[in-house]
Write an enzyme that holds these catalytic residues in place. Sequence first.
Site, PDB file in Angstrom:
ATOM      1  N   HIS A 122       0.853  -1.237   0.099  1.00 33.69           N
ATOM      2  CA  HIS A 122       0.013  -0.134   0.088  1.00 33.69           C
ATOM      3  C   HIS A 122       0.875   1.320   0.104  1.00 33.69           C
ATOM      4  CE1 HIS A 122      -4.061  -1.820   0.485  1.00 33.69           C
ATOM      5  NE2 HIS A 122      -3.314  -2.528   1.277  1.00 33.69           N
ATOM      6  N   ASP A 129      -7.620  -2.797  -1.541  1.00 30.55           N
ATOM      7  CA  ASP A 129      -8.597  -3.509  -0.658  1.00 30.55           C
ATOM      8  C   ASP A 129      -9.706  -3.252  -1.236  1.00 30.55           C
ATOM      9  OD1 ASP A 129      -6.384  -4.341   0.801  1.00 30.55           O
ATOM     10  OD2 ASP A 129      -6.805  -2.798   2.561  1.00 30.55           O
ATOM     11  N   GLU A 186      -6.071 -12.289   3.653  1.00 28.66           N
ATOM     12  CA  GLU A 186      -7.094 -11.382   3.339  1.00 28.66           C
ATOM     13  C   GLU A 186      -7.787 -11.383   2.118  1.00 28.66           C
ATOM     14  OE1 GLU A 186      -4.719  -7.979   6.247  1.00 28.66           O
ATOM     15  OE2 GLU A 186      -5.037  -7.549   4.152  1.00 28.66           O
ATOM     16  N   HIS A 189      -7.690  -8.227  -0.229  1.00 26.64           N
ATOM     17  CA  HIS A 189      -6.355  -7.719  -0.482  1.00 26.64           C
ATOM     18  C   HIS A 189      -5.610  -8.160  -1.710  1.00 26.64           C
ATOM     19  CE1 HIS A 189      -2.385  -5.575   0.838  1.00 26.64           C
ATOM     20  NE2 HIS A 189      -2.081  -6.354  -0.005  1.00 26.64           N
TER      21      HIS A 189
END
Length: 211
Positions: A122, A129, A186, A189
């Site tokens: 990120h 996300d 996740e 993500h």
Amino acid sequence: MKTKLLKLALAFFILNAESLLAQFSPEDTVLVDIQKINPRIIVEIKYATEDNFTGKKLYDVPKCFLRKFVALKLDSVQRELEKVGLGLKVWDCYRPLSVQKILWSIVPDERYVANPAKGSRHNRGCAVDLTLVDSLGNELPMPTKYDDFTEKAHRDYYNLPDTVIKNRKILEDVMKKYGFIPLPTEWWHFDAQGWENFSILDIPLKELNKK
């Protein structure tokens, strides 16, 4: 012999990295607002509100900035999903390193939060996300809410309704098709291929929003 092999491996790594970077023009690597690339992608930046796991507002503007080549890939994903009446909602994109340090101070677990000493995808503007929405913008059922730090958020967790597993797979398949790498822990993500070739940034979102 070992020293020679290490030198050869290092030379190969450098050449490979240079080759990957050569694929992008300077324009491709600047940070851009995703809604200027595709305004139909819904933006709901959780860290620009108190509705996140920290309970604090961490961003000064609710914008999704990504390297331009990443934003263009996401545009392709959106366009393909629209053919079947679906779309994207993004929760987080570029994240300043200073915010990464705050998240790490709360959840120092590299399964879910990148160590700021290494930097997050990120922080490089190369990760997003997100989730799926229907044609009216309603979120489709997924395994968990955003930033759920339990095994239920893992991609190999299957004790879920069939519809949820199907939705997770639709999102993962279309993202992979356009060059995104799913994070195992996740479901929301995804990293853009080649992220490791880009520098960590700590530019406040309000500064990017002025451009």
